[in-house]
Motif scaffolding. Structure first.
Motif, short mmCIF file in Angstrom:
data_model
loop_
_atom_site.label_atom_id
_atom_site.label_comp_id
_atom_site.label_asym_id
_atom_site.label_seq_id
_atom_site.Cartn_x
_atom_site.Cartn_y
_atom_site.Cartn_z
N ALA A 37 0.84 -1.21 0.00
CA ALA A 37 0.00 0.00 0.00
C ALA A 37 0.87 1.26 0.00
N LEU A 38 1.96 1.22 0.76
CA LEU A 38 2.88 2.36 0.78
C LEU A 38 3.52 2.55 -0.59
N ALA A 39 3.93 1.47 -1.21
CA ALA A 39 4.53 1.56 -2.55
C ALA A 39 3.54 2.17 -3.54
N LEU A 40 2.31 1.71 -3.50
CA LEU A 40 1.30 2.23 -4.41
C LEU A 40 1.03 3.71 -4.14
N ALA A 41 0.97 4.06 -2.86
CA ALA A 41 0.74 5.47 -2.50
C ALA A 41 1.86 6.36 -3.03
N ILE A 42 3.10 5.92 -2.86
CA ILE A 42 4.24 6.72 -3.34
C ILE A 42 4.26 6.75 -4.86
#
Length: 163
Positions: A37-42
């Motif tokens: 989720a963090l990767a997608l957000a960034i």
């Protein structure tokens, strides 16, 4: 030297009640989705620009809320609950020492997970899919292996296994 586990526990505000709630397998397993989720957000900065910061903030908020959202489990007799409770044993290792070979393995896995953050971060910075996916996969596999080692620590603490 700063212990990252202790610092993380303090930053997250993890008290006894929060740990008991976090031992709910829904909490532990849903937490696995945090790094993707963090990767997608960034990565979303490509599509939505500065609004990506709102998504990053949402992931960070999820990280903090997650151990508080679920009720205490009815039973700790499952892999994820034992892993979460074993992590408490790991974090208390300065007060209650654990077998040296378990400490070495846990440190190795935590180090591998941290090292994998280098290609992960580089991939996110450069928008490179392969370093991002590689770093994320290695980090997540190391973390899940670490959780498995924590299951073993919990079993040792319960007297179900030798050290």
């Amino acid at each position: 030297m700063v212990d990252l586990g202790d610092a993380s526990e303090k930053l997250m505000g993890m008290d006894d009640a929060t740990w008991r709630r976090h031992a709910n397998p829904w909490s532990g397993w849903s937490r696995v989705a945090t790094l993707p989720a963090l990767a997608l957000a960034i990565w979303s900065r490509v599509w939505i620009g500065w609004w990506a910061l709102a998504l990053v903030a949402a992931v960070l908020l999820w990280t903090w809320l997650n151990p508080r959202l679920f009720p205490e489990p009815r039973s700790l007799d499952n892999w994820m609950s034992r892993g979460v409770m074993g992590e408490r044993i790991w974090l208390a290792r300065k007060r209650e020492p654990i077998p040296a070979h378990h400490a070495r393995m846990a440190n190795l896995l935590n180090g591998l997970s941290a090292l994998a953050m280098v290609p992960f971060a580089w991939g996110l910075w450069q928008l490179g899919i392969w370093p991002t996916v590689f770093g994320m996969a290695v980090s997540m596999l190391a973390k899940l292996w670490f959780v498995d080692r924590m299951v073993t620590l919990r079993r040792i603490a319960e007297g179900q296994e030798g050290g």
